[in-house]
Design a protein around this motif. Structure first.
Motif, PDB file in Angstrom:
ATOM      1  N   LYS A1688       0.818  -1.219   0.000  1.00 36.01           N
ATOM      2  CA  LYS A1688       0.000   0.000   0.000  1.00 36.01           C
ATOM      3  C   LYS A1688       0.851   1.269   0.000  1.00 36.01           C
ATOM      4  O   LYS A1688       0.347   2.353   0.287  1.00 36.01           O
ATOM      5  CB  LYS A1688      -0.910  -0.004   1.236  1.00 36.01           C
ATOM      6  CG  LYS A1688      -1.794  -1.249   1.309  1.00 36.01           C
ATOM      7  CD  LYS A1688      -2.583  -1.301   2.597  1.00 36.01           C
ATOM      8  CE  LYS A1688      -3.380  -2.593   2.708  1.00 36.01           C
ATOM      9  NZ  LYS A1688      -2.539  -3.770   2.882  1.00 36.01           N
ATOM     10  N   THR A1689       2.124   1.134  -0.278  1.00 38.91           N
ATOM     11  CA  THR A1689       3.002   2.308  -0.318  1.00 38.91           C
ATOM     12  C   THR A1689       2.475   3.309  -1.351  1.00 38.91           C
ATOM     13  O   THR A1689       2.149   2.939  -2.475  1.00 38.91           O
ATOM     14  CB  THR A1689       4.435   1.877  -0.699  1.00 38.91           C
ATOM     15  OG1 THR A1689       4.899   0.941   0.259  1.00 38.91           O
ATOM     16  CG2 THR A1689       5.367   3.066  -0.730  1.00 38.91           C
ATOM     17  N   ASN A1690       2.391   4.578  -0.934  1.00 39.52           N
ATOM     18  CA  ASN A1690       1.912   5.592  -1.891  1.00 39.52           C
ATOM     19  C   ASN A1690       3.033   6.553  -2.264  1.00 39.52           C
ATOM     20  O   ASN A1690       4.119   6.540  -1.685  1.00 39.52           O
ATOM     21  CB  ASN A1690       0.703   6.351  -1.324  1.00 39.52           C
ATOM     22  CG  ASN A1690       1.035   6.990   0.009  1.00 39.52           C
ATOM     23  OD1 ASN A1690       2.107   7.592   0.165  1.00 39.52           O
ATOM     24  ND2 ASN A1690       0.129   6.854   0.974  1.00 39.52           N
ATOM     25  N   SER A1691       2.740   7.409  -3.215  1.00 37.94           N
ATOM     26  CA  SER A1691       3.770   8.302  -3.757  1.00 37.94           C
ATOM     27  C   SER A1691       4.318   9.254  -2.705  1.00 37.94           C
ATOM     28  O   SER A1691       5.506   9.595  -2.721  1.00 37.94           O
ATOM     29  CB  SER A1691       3.187   9.128  -4.913  1.00 37.94           C
ATOM     30  OG  SER A1691       2.793   8.267  -5.948  1.00 37.94           O
ATOM     31  N   ALA A1692       3.452   9.640  -1.779  1.00 38.63           N
ATOM     32  CA  ALA A1692       3.898  10.612  -0.764  1.00 38.63           C
ATOM     33  C   ALA A1692       5.038  10.049   0.062  1.00 38.63           C
ATOM     34  O   ALA A1692       5.945  10.769   0.486  1.00 38.63           O
ATOM     35  CB  ALA A1692       2.723  10.974   0.132  1.00 38.63           C
ATOM     36  N   GLU A1693       5.023   8.749   0.300  1.00 42.68           N
ATOM     37  CA  GLU A1693       6.033   8.145   1.156  1.00 42.68           C
ATOM     38  C   GLU A1693       7.401   8.088   0.483  1.00 42.68           C
ATOM     39  O   GLU A1693       8.418   8.005   1.160  1.00 42.68           O
ATOM     40  CB  GLU A1693       5.597   6.729   1.565  1.00 42.68           C
ATOM     41  CG  GLU A1693       4.369   6.719   2.467  1.00 42.68           C
ATOM     42  CD  GLU A1693       3.923   5.292   2.779  1.00 42.68           C
ATOM     43  OE1 GLU A1693       4.787   4.485   3.177  1.00 42.68           O
ATOM     44  OE2 GLU A1693       2.738   4.996   2.612  1.00 42.68           O
ATOM     45  N   ILE A1694       7.401   8.101  -0.823  1.00 44.51           N
ATOM     46  CA  ILE A1694       8.708   7.984  -1.493  1.00 44.51           C
ATOM     47  C   ILE A1694       9.084   9.282  -2.223  1.00 44.51           C
ATOM     48  O   ILE A1694      10.102   9.324  -2.898  1.00 44.51           O
ATOM     49  CB  ILE A1694       8.717   6.816  -2.495  1.00 44.51           C
ATOM     50  CG1 ILE A1694       7.595   6.993  -3.521  1.00 44.51           C
ATOM     51  CG2 ILE A1694       8.585   5.490  -1.802  1.00 44.51           C
ATOM     52  CD1 ILE A1694       7.833   6.209  -4.759  1.00 44.51           C
ATOM     53  N   LYS A1695       8.223  10.315  -2.058  1.00 45.00           N
ATOM     54  CA  LYS A1695       8.550  11.576  -2.738  1.00 45.00           C
ATOM     55  C   LYS A1695       9.864  12.126  -2.193  1.00 45.00           C
ATOM     56  O   LYS A1695      10.705  12.625  -2.930  1.00 45.00           O
ATOM     57  CB  LYS A1695       7.414  12.566  -2.530  1.00 45.00           C
ATOM     58  CG  LYS A1695       7.560  13.808  -3.402  1.00 45.00           C
ATOM     59  CD  LYS A1695       6.277  14.607  -3.443  1.00 45.00           C
ATOM     60  CE  LYS A1695       6.416  15.728  -4.457  1.00 45.00           C
ATOM     61  NZ  LYS A1695       5.225  16.585  -4.487  1.00 45.00           N
ATOM     62  N   GLU A1696      10.009  12.041  -0.860  1.00 49.27           N
ATOM     63  CA  GLU A1696      11.292  12.407  -0.249  1.00 49.27           C
ATOM     64  C   GLU A1696      12.130  11.131  -0.217  1.00 49.27           C
ATOM     65  O   GLU A1696      11.822  10.191   0.501  1.00 49.27           O
ATOM     66  CB  GLU A1696      11.059  12.934   1.159  1.00 49.27           C
ATOM     67  CG  GLU A1696      12.343  13.211   1.921  1.00 49.27           C
ATOM     68  CD  GLU A1696      13.245  14.241   1.208  1.00 49.27           C
ATOM     69  OE1 GLU A1696      14.322  13.826   0.734  1.00 49.27           O
ATOM     70  OE2 GLU A1696      12.846  15.415   1.105  1.00 49.27           O
ATOM     71  N   PRO A1697      13.180  11.043  -1.043  1.00 52.56           N
ATOM     72  CA  PRO A1697      13.913   9.776  -1.147  1.00 52.56           C
ATOM     73  C   PRO A1697      14.680   9.397   0.106  1.00 52.56           C
ATOM     74  O   PRO A1697      15.026   8.234   0.281  1.00 52.56           O
ATOM     75  CB  PRO A1697      14.854  10.004  -2.327  1.00 52.56           C
ATOM     76  CG  PRO A1697      14.965  11.477  -2.484  1.00 52.56           C
ATOM     77  CD  PRO A1697      13.710  12.074  -1.952  1.00 52.56           C
ATOM     78  N   PHE A1698      14.937  10.361   1.026  1.00 54.75           N
ATOM     79  CA  PHE A1698      15.725  10.043   2.230  1.00 54.75           C
ATOM     80  C   PHE A1698      15.027  10.651   3.436  1.00 54.75           C
ATOM     81  O   PHE A1698      14.540  11.778   3.379  1.00 54.75           O
ATOM     82  CB  PHE A1698      17.155  10.589   2.101  1.00 54.75           C
ATOM     83  CG  PHE A1698      17.794  10.204   0.806  1.00 54.75           C
ATOM     84  CD1 PHE A1698      18.271   8.916   0.613  1.00 54.75           C
ATOM     85  CD2 PHE A1698      17.896  11.123  -0.248  1.00 54.75           C
ATOM     86  CE1 PHE A1698      18.842   8.553  -0.601  1.00 54.75           C
ATOM     87  CE2 PHE A1698      18.455  10.763  -1.448  1.00 54.75           C
ATOM     88  CZ  PHE A1698      18.927   9.463  -1.638  1.00 54.75           C
TER      89      PHE A1698
END
Length: 1935
Positions: A1688-1698
């Motif tokens: 269920k990972t969404n874009s918001a969680e990976i928008k900041e790569p670190f």
């Protein structure tokens, strides 16, 4: 060279001269020998019978053999020196001197020119035992079919080089390189005729019949396929040879036992007269018989050079003889259990004698067969047997009894090994006496069985040597002491008197003839008495001669007509049996029998009577009575008024039994895979494919296709798509016929092309065709025989690692021999329904098999389902006397056809025929004909008529078809000829009926299996020598096995015939008990009958006789009418299948009278019934059911009564009708479909009397006699001294019994499966599934395929945690992003600006306390309620994920690539490894820490050792600047506990083959088990003080060790000029459940900068680690981690790569930067959160790569769950709640056996609200936790602060705390520090210290009493005993 003399001349001297003259003549230069010798030879031969000549020839051949072996003889053999070959010529074996290949295998397809008058023959070379050399020989020099008329000399050509005109066999043998060491003889080396087969290839044909009558071949022929080989000399032109006799076996003593055939009962093993064991036994010192030194002519022997050296049993070698063989020939019961086995065609008497003939010949009188009415069978016993001459066609001679005697004298191998020589074998006198005793007790209708005699001998021997045997058992392995026998032996002088005494009590059934000189006079006397008619009542004549030299000569002659016929027929092999019957049919010999039967009717000709009946009733019956069935059907169907509801085709469903068996199969496959032998790597397979091999029966083929189609397996395995066609299904089922090889080749090719598919080769009906491929290559064989061996045992199948073979059979005995391919551990037996009286599998059906059928015959059971027909048997016996030359199978078939014909006629109205059938047959026919009339839809019952012989089946079909047609019954029932090679053919009318019943609309549909004949009234004539797996429908009511080959008594044969009737009955119905209303269905008289039809069951409490089979037997006479006691006496026309229509006895009674009649009356009815039967007055068809509308007119009633016989009262008298109010109700009562009872009652089985007796007789343990028969015709007993089987034996024990006590014959598929004494000849991927017939094995193995496929998919999948991150809503919402989505590495300066996120987001900490960073508004609903104790693992959300090629594996994974990595070398021995101590001091622990490394040799390059002493100095570390594609710089440490099998430690695939250092961190007590499972892994063993510690201790020691190692490496490498800061400072700490890694790939190619797309894919750990290790300025980061994967990972969680936040599970730790930050070694839970907070507060950077994620596998064992909290007092597991984990100091609380720290953490997790009541759900006022993070449960928030100077802490200026937690405070915590914080009034304090003393000191040092109030009762401790060092608590309230 030339023919040996076979003529008989009078004087020895003349013979010698003659012999030498012939030799001289043959050596002369004349091309053709002088005619005088030919004439002399031939004339001499004519003077005596061919039989005698054959005997002499046999003896001579023995002599030749002995001569070759260098045995001495009275004149030395002529030395033979081969002429040296010419210079330069070819001398290779198998080639001629011209270098041309002569081997049959090489030139079989070549065109060979054969001159006129020449024949191609096969020559045997001693150097090529398995090859034949092709020669062309003039046929004048070869014998005719009788072994005679061969010219002396030789004339032949070489077919290789074409050289012609060889006139001497010596010259010819030199040319073809036979390389002989003895005088060349054409008789010895020219063995076979060669013939062209259908394909034109040259193949081995019949044996050249050298030397006299009927002799075929020498020892090599013993490996023949026919178990009862033989040929008889008869006047009939029966083929006189047994073709099935391959050659080529080695003629050495060692192999004798392997090649000797074992034939049935007292029967013969004779190959055209040469077959008895005698010659070969004698040749090899295997016989301990006294032999005269002179053999040959009537009084003397042949040429001196060929005389035998005689030796007696007393000679030294005789004691060894018995041990030479493991019992070569135990009688093979392949055909019969009876004492016989000689095929008819093998009637050669003395020719096959095991002893030497002596004395004057005995002349067999003419007309012996006419006088005896059967051919007497002579069984040779001890000593010498005389020559027979004269009418040899009328006798049969067998060596089988001799073989039995000899085997019984060979002491069991078990006793031999331990000095058994002191135990004497059973004496000859005792053997003969016991044989007489045995024969005396046989009843007149019993046939002797060889097994019985063997067991008698064994028991006698054991009883007489009990003391020695006991000593042997008690004192292994010492030899036996000399113990004198207690019983005085029988002397030869006493023997005749004792035998006579024994025989005196048997009414002359056994007659003793004593001879004074030789057996010849006794045999002559016997023949004389037979001619004079004095032996009419005698069944057995025992002839003995006991006077000569205290040695006995004996033989036993079977003269009883019944016994002699059965024994002689039992000697025929199945092939010979068919040939004999065929011959009698083809030659018209049966016509006399047919004409005899046609006269058996009152009118004198049955056919005339039938024609007359047909003409009288043509159109009359069909329009009224019989058409009523159809009218009824259509009318009722049309109106829907009374359609039959009993008919339902069962849907395909898996029963509990089948599922259980499928799971057992799966478990066996898994155990093969789990074994250390690496024979099956289940982990490497992705899918399942299969091929089912079945016998070549069309019905079985269609049946298997049907099961496969309806099981859905093909769709489930993904082999086929939704729209399945029949052609596609046929790809998975293979008939083992001539066309099967193509399909099998495709299967093999498929298996080679798909190594990752597991192929299951299912061999169904696996006991069929166990013929060795070697023995099936002869043209006489059926083409399909031996296919199983050729296909399933081929090298490709055996060696393919992805093929598992599953043999499925109901009769596994033939696959359970000493040479079997199948391991006993790979056998799966069908489970028993009951265990200790408990029903294991609740099924709604009960299986009714052989044991239940036998049980039904026992006393107390009212319906015996197994029966025999005494009147039928009596008629067969009578006709056997009348037609002695006809085979009894022919007679039995004709009698049964007659009975069925007469019964059909009687039921159809020709009542005068009822006396020409048996009551059993009449009952069957009545029920068959009337069954369809009783059902509104026309359903009827099936009768199976088993006729094994196909030609006889065809005769029966034609006759019954004709009779049915003449009786106008063609629409009433069908007659079906079931031939295994063809499909089912039935009439169009019946096809239409089946289509209506089964609701089939396909116009072209035809039934293809017997199951589809459900409800069809029919006689199924079931032909074929063996059933081949065909299933029968539930409408089967009668299984008529009266024609099975009753002389073929082998366990498999009998059980598979009876298996036809195996049946499932509804478990609700009880066969033994019935309701009283069922009495309505039978007459009063029937209550007293025992063998009534199924429903005539005696009600409980009735006094009618429930007689045992014995009583029943005695009550029967052989009269066909009176035999009706075995059946219904006055059965109704529609019999028991009929409705409860009211019937009447002598007078019409009302139903009330019937029910109310007294038990005395019903008992008296028995006598009335007997009288009725004797008068022949019983009604054949008293009651005909008539459709309701037929009763309306008198005409119809009249028509109906046509077939009613003259009975005393009309069935439809007024009294009957008085109880029937309306016609409609009458229909309801009358029409009861046969199908209603189909599911409740098994069929009735009719057997031959002989078989019935064997099946129903039991031994002392209750085991049926049939179970102790020889299990299969191509195996033989290993020894007659074997223990008895027992009824209590389980299937597994029976298997072990057969594995020990049976050996395969040379013709058996497993014969060559021997590995020189080694036990590893089991095939590792072979399984055997056995279960009773018709029980559902097909469904079970199809279900197995299904669950195997599911398991393989499951093996390639894992359950990984799939949970959303928690507390996402607590993240600061900010528009500021520090990095771009596409950045691959963090920028150090930018990263330093990212604030640390204190909140825990890992879903595994959903139950953990929230960490507050500022004033937060949290409602109580935002935090989930605490989960139940220990439920965390159970309720976490997981998803099934397919393993990628980069997964980490546990110990169950085996593949070729990682074998070396795992540490398994080809011999499967563990890699060597060494133990190294590594010590360092640590101030905080106050002592030196000593760790141990276990380092495999293969991993030593990762370490540095001191040179002189090999002491471990350090672990090598790379440099920061090192760069390599194939190397991971960071050492990986994996702490683990309780997961030696399931932990994921195989990183080979995850690292993609890259070199890496991986260390398992284990506790000391688990070291050995981890080392066993992971021999090639480095182990770091924690000190024993940490055995009960948690994960914190492991993390603490890993980190401290790594820092210490870093210092050592810096010092070491500094000497090499490397700066300390250049040494790589990172280590990886990984959980043992990390399974796969994923990487997010971001695509930022959008128009605007903020737009991007991303995808996630599985990548290798190597790729991720190398990426992270390449991060710029990587050494400035203290901790690096990655995301937990979630679907269920969404874009918001990976928008900041670190992110700068908590990291868990898999971290890279910089041990240099974190030198002063330690893990808490006491912690069990949340130690990573605690450490993260410490690292952050120390001002160090924690970086999480959000583009990388880790998948964690759910592992149900080990880890945290390995800690169990239990009471220290009792071991009984008592549930202890967390509230009991603490107690007041000095209380009497129960102490717990658990670490104090664990009790503390668990208590705080579940009960911290007791310490912090104000904090409960009060998230705005958290608990202040100093220097530690402890989980206080999800409903309490905590705020972490560090007391260290210069540490980073949150701003607490606005926070008011609801509590204070001080856990093991160190000196950095001071009073001034605490006074900075503000608390609510009433806030609570909890101080935790190691002991009470430090608790008080802490209170004083921190000046806590200034602000906090303490009470004495607020002190607590963990519930530990003092020696376990409890933790102490003090709580207080804020003032």
């Amino acid at each position: 060279m030339g023919n040996s003399y076979a003529g008989q001349l009078k004087t020895t001297r003349f013979e010698e001269v003659l012999h030498n003259s012939i030799e001289a003549s043959l050596r002369s230069n004349n091309l053709v020998p002088r005619p005088i010798f030919s004439q002399l030879y031939l004339e001499a031969e004519q003077q005596l019978s061919s039989l005698e000549a054959g005997s002499r020839a046999d003896n001579e051949e023995e002599e030749e053999e002995e001569e070759e072996e260098g045995s001495e003889s009275s004149s030395p053999p002529i030395a033979y020196q081969m002429k040296p070959p010419p210079e330069g010529c070819c001398t290779t074996d198998g080639f001629c001197q011209a270098g041309k290949d002569l081997r049959l295998v090489s030139i079989s397809n070549d065109h060979i020119e054969v001159p006129s008058g020449f024949l191609l023959v096969g020559a045997k070379s001693p150097n090529l035992p398995d090859q034949l050399l092709v020669c062309a020989v003039d046929k004048r020099f070869l014998p005719d079919d009788n072994g005679r008329n061969a010219l002396l000399g030789f004339s032949g050509n070489c077919v290789g080089c074409g050289k012609k005109g060889f006139c001497y066999f010596t010259e010819f043998s030199n040319h073809i390189n036979l390389k002989l060491t003895t005088q060349p003889k054409k008789q010895k080396h020219l063995k076979y005729y060669l013939v062209r087969n259908a394909q034109g290839a040259l193949t081995k044909g019949s044996v050249i019949c050298w030397k006299g009558a009927g002799k075929i071949m020498k020892l090599s022929s013993w490996s023949s396929e026919s178990s009862g080989p033989s040929v008889t000399i008869t006047s009939d032109p029966v083929p006189a040879t047994n073709p099935n006799t391959p050659s080529g076996t080695q003629q050495t003593a060692g192999t004798i036992s392997d090649h000797l055939p074992s034939t049935a009962a007292f029967g013969p093993t004779i190959y055209n007269g040469k077959g008895s064991p005698k010659q070969h036994l004698v040749k090899n010192n295997l016989s301990a018989l006294t032999r005269p030194s002179v053999l040959g002519t009537l009084t003397n022997s042949g040429p001196p050079k060929k005389r035998h050296k005689g030796w007696s049993p007393e000679s030294p070698s005789s004691t060894e003889t018995w041990n030479l063989q493991p019992n070569p020939q135990i009688p093979n019961k392949n055909k019969n259990g009876s004492l016989s086995s000689l095929p008819h065609s093998a009637l050669i008497g003395p020719a096959s004698s095991p002893m030497v003939a002596s004395g004057e010949p005995v002349s067999v009188p003419d007309n012996l067969l006419k006088i005896c009415k059967a051919k007497p069978v002579i069984f040779k016993g001890h000593g010498n047997f005389p020559y027979l001459c004269g009418n040899l066609n009328d006798i049969i001679v067998s060596p089988l009894l001799y073989t039995c005697y000899r085997n019984s004298q060979s002491i069991s191998r078990a006793y031999e090994q331990y000095g058994a020589s002191t135990i004497q074998p059973i004496s000859e006198e005792m053997q003969l006496l016991l044989t007489v005793y045995y024969l005396v007790q046989l009843a007149s209708d019993q046939v002797p069985l060889i097994e019985d005699l063997e067991q008698i001998f064994m028991r006698s021997w054991r009883e007489s040597h009990l003391s020695e045997i006991r000593q042997y058992q008690q004192a292994l392995p010492q030899t036996f002491p000399q113990v004198p026998s207690q019983i005085a032996p029988v002397t030869s002088a006493q023997l005749p008197w004792l035998a006579g005494l024994a025989a005196s009590s048997c009414n002359d059934s056994v007659h003793i003839i004593e001879c004074s000189y030789s057996l010849a006079e006794g045999l002559s006397e016997m023949f004389k008495q037979i001619i004079e008619g004095k032996l009419v009542k005698t069944n057995y004549v025992v002839i003995l001669c006991a006077s000569r030299n205290r040695c006995i000569d004996s033989c036993i002659v079977v003269t009883g007509k019944y016994q002699a016929r059965v024994l002689s027929e039992s000697m025929l092999t199945p092939a010979d049996y068919q040939k004999e019957v065929n011959y009698q049919l083809v030659t018209g010999k049966v016509e006399t029998l047919g004409s005899y039967f046609s006269t058996l009717c009152p009118e004198g000709d049955i056919d005339l009577l039938l024609d007359k009946f047909y003409q009288e009733n043509q159109g009359h019956i069909s329009s009224s009575l019989y058409a009523s069935v159809n009218r009824t059907t259509t009318a009722l169907d049309g109106t829907g008024a009374s359609v039959c509801t009993s008919y339902n085709i069962e849907q395909h469903q898996i029963r509990p039994f089948q599922l259980a068996v499928a799971q057992k199969l799966l478990s066996h496959v898994c155990s093969i895979a789990d074994s250390s032998t690496q024979n099956l790597d289940l982990g490497s397979f992705e899918k399942v494919d299969f091929l089912i091999c079945i016998p070549p029966s069309e019905v079985t083929y269609q049946q298997t296709l049907f099961h496969l189609w309806h099981s859905g397996v093909l769709l489930e395995l993904g082999l086929e798509k939704e729209h399945l066609t029949k052609q596609r299904v046929e790809q998975y089922v293979m008939k083992l016929d001539a066309e099967s090889q193509t399909k099998f080749k495709a299967f093999l090719q498929n298996s080679m092309q798909n190594p990752h598919t597991l192929f299951v080769l299912i061999h169904d009906h696996a006991h069929w065709d166990l013929m060795s491929a070697v023995h099936s290559l002869y043209p006489q064989m059926e083409p399909s025989m031996g296919l199983v061996d050729r296909l399933l045992n081929c090298r490709e199948v055996k060696e393919a690692p992805n093929i598992v073979t599953l043999h499925v059979t109901s009769f596994p005995y033939a696959l359970q021999t000493q040479h079997t391919h199948i391991s006993p551990y790979n056998e799966i037996h069908w489970p028993s329904s009951y265990s200790n009286g408990v029903d294991l599998y609740h099924e709604n059906k009960k299986y009714f098999g052989l044991s239940e059928f036998i049980e039904s015959t026992l006393s107390g059971h009212s319906i015996p389902l197994l029966r025999y027909d005494s009147s039928f048997e009596a008629m067969v016996v009578a006709l056997g006397k009348r037609f002695p030359r006809l085979h009894s199978a022919v007679i039995r078939t004709f009698v049964l056809i007659q009975h069925y014909s007469a019964a059909m006629m009687a039921v159809s109205g020709l009542s005068q025929m009822k006396n020409y059938t048996s009551v059993e047959t009449l009952e069957i026919t009545q029920n068959l004909i009337n069954s369809s009339r009783l059902c509104p839809s026309g359903h009827g019952l099936m009768v199976v008529l088993r006729i094994p012989c196909i030609p006889l089946a065809a005769v029966a079909y034609e006759r019954l078809y004709h009779v049915r047609e003449r009786l106008a019954l063609e629409d009433n029932f069908e007659i079906i000829l079931g031939n295994p090679n063809s499909g089912i053919t039935i009439g169009k009318h019946f096809v239409e009926q089946l289509k209506i019943w089964q609701k089939i609309e396909d116009a072209d549909w035809r039934p293809q299996t017997y199951l589809e004949l459900e409800g069809l009234p029919c006689i199924l004539i079931f032909s074929g020598m063996d059933p081949q797996g065909e299933s029968l429908p539930r409408s089967l009511r009668y299984c008529d096995l009266r024609l099975i080959n009753s002389s073929s008594l082998v366990r498999t044969t009998l059980e598979q015939e009876l298996g036809l009737a195996a049946y499932f009955v509804s478990s609700e119905s009880h066969i033994e008990k019935v309701v009283v209303n069922d009495v309505l269905e039978s007459d009063q008289e029937k209550l007293s009958s025992t063998d009534n039809e199924d429903e005539e069951i005696v009600t409980e409490g009735s006094t009618s006789e429930k007689r045992s089979p014995m009583k029943r037997e005695r009550s029967r006479s052989h009269d066909s009418a009176s035999s009706s006691l075995s059946s219904k006496a006055s059965s109704t026309a529609f019999c028991s299948e009929s409705s409860p229509l009211l019937t009447t006895g002598d007078g019409a009674k009302s139903p009330h009278q019937v029910l109310g009649s007294s038990t005395e009356e019903s008992g008296n009815q028995y006598e009335k019934q007997r009288q009725k039967i004797d008068k022949g007055a019983q009604a054949v068809s008293k009651n005909l059911p008539i459709a309701a509308e037929q009763l309306d007119t008198k005409q119809n009633i009249k028509n109906a009564q046509i077939s009613i016989t003259s009975s005393s009262s009309s069935p439809f008298s007024s009294s009957s009708f008085s109880s029937v109010p309306t016609h409609n109700s009458f229909i309801l009562q009358t029409f009861q479909c046969v199908m209603t009872k189909a599911s409740k009652q098994p069929p009735i089985v009719l057997l031959p009397k002989l078989v019935y007796d064997i099946i129903t007789s039991t031994d002392s343990s209750g085991l049926p006699k049939s179970s102790s028969l020889l299990p299969y015709h191509s195996v033989m007993w290993a020894s007659s001294f074997r223990p008895l089987m027992s009824k209590m034996m389980t299937c597994t024990e029976q298997s072990l019994y057969y594995r020990q006590w049976t050996v395969p014959k040379p013709i058996h598929i497993d014969y060559n499966n021997r590995n020189e004494g080694r036990m590893d000849n089991f095939h590792p991927r072979r399984l055997l599934l056995s279960g009773p017939p018709q029980i559902g094995k097909t469904g079970a193995y199809l279900q197995f395929l299904s669950i195997l496929s599911r398991m393989l998919i499951r093996l390639t999948e894992v359950d990984v945690y799939d949970e959303e991150e928690i507390n996402i809503n607590l993240k600061e919402e900010s528009d500021q992003y520090y990095h771009q989505p596409g950045d691959v590495w963090p920028d150090l300066e930018t990263f330093k600006k990212i604030p640390f996120d204190y909140t825990i987001h890992d879903p595994k900490y959903e139950d953990a306390s929230l960490i507050c960073t500022k004033l937060q508004n949290l409602s109580s609903e935002d935090r989930s309620m605490s989960r139940k104790l220990e439920d965390t693992y159970m309720h976490r959300q997981t998803t099934r994920m397919r393993l990628s090629k980069y997964a980490v594996y546990n110990t169950y994974h085996h593949c070729e690539q990682c074998h070396q990595y795992m540490g398994f070398n080809p011999r499967y021995q563990l890699y060597e490894s060494t133990l190294h101590a590594f010590a360092f001091s640590y101030s905080m622990l106050g002592e030196e820490i000593q760790l141990h490394f276990i380092i495999p040799k293969s991993k030593e390059h990762h370490f540095v050792f001191s040179q002189p002493g090999r002491q471990l100095e350090s672990m090598r570390l790379p440099l920061v600047t090192d760069k390599s594609e194939d190397y991971i710089k960071s050492p990986t440490f994996t702490p683990t506990t309780g997961r030696h099998e399931h932990g994921l430690f195989n990183l080979y695939h995850a690292m993609d083959g890259a070199s890496h250092l991986h260390v398992l961190v284990v506790k000391e007590y688990e070291m050995a088990i981890y080392k066993k499972y992971w021999p090639n892994h480095i182990m770091l063993v924690l000190p024993s003080i940490f055995n009960s510690a948690g994960v914190g201790a492991a993390h603490f020691l890993i980190k401290e060790l790594s820092y210490h190692n870093l210092e050592l490496e810096r010092n070491r490498q500094e000497e090499l000029g490397i700066k300390p800061q250049d040494i790589w400072p990172f280590i990886i700490i990984s959980d043992d459940s990390c399974v796969m890694w994923n990487a997010v790939e971001v695509d930022c190619s959008g128009d605007r900068k903020s737009e991007y797309t991303w995808t996630e894919r599985n990548v290798s750990l190597k790729q991720i680690l190398q990426h992270i290790e390449s991060t710029p300025n990587v050494t400035h980061y203290a901790l690096i981690g990655m995301r937990k994967w979630s679907s269920k990972t969404n874009s918001a969680e990976i928008k900041e790569p670190f992110s700068c936040c908590h990291v868990h599970d898999f971290i890279m730790l910089n041990v240099d930067l974190t030198q002063n930050v330690q893990y808490n070694q006491n912690r069990f839970t949340c130690d990573d959160v605690d450490f993260n907070l410490r690292v952050h507060s120390a001002g160090l950077l924690i970086c999480r790569f959000n583009h990388f994620s880790i998948m964690k596998k759910q592992i149900a064992v080990g880890g945290q769950r390995s800690f169990h909290i239990k009471s220290k007092v009792s071991d009984t597991p008592v549930s202890i709640s967390p509230a009991q984990y603490i107690c007041a100091p000095d209380s009497k609380h129960t102490f717990l056996a658990a670490p104090a720290q664990l009790l503390l953490e668990k208590y705080l997790q579940y009960h911290s609200h007791r310490f912090f009541p104000l904090s409960l759900k009060n998230y705005s006022h958290p608990v202040l936790s100093v220097d530690c993070y402890l989980n206080l449960g999800p409903q309490i928030a905590v705020c972490y602060v560090s007391s260290r100077p210069h540490s980073l802490n949150i701003s607490s200026s606005g926070l008011i705390f609801s509590g204070l937690l001080l856990y093991l405070c160190d000196s950095f915590v001071v009073a001034s520090f605490l006074k900075k914080f503000h608390f609510l009034k009433g806030a609570t304090l909890c101080v935790i210290c190691q002991d009470r003393n430090s608790l008080r000191q802490t209170v004083v040092r921190l000046e806590l009493e200034d602000e906090w109030q303490f009470r004495l009762r607020d002190e607590f401790q963990t519930a530990n005993a003092k020696e376990d060092r409890p933790l102490f608590f003090l709580t207080g309230r804020h003032i």
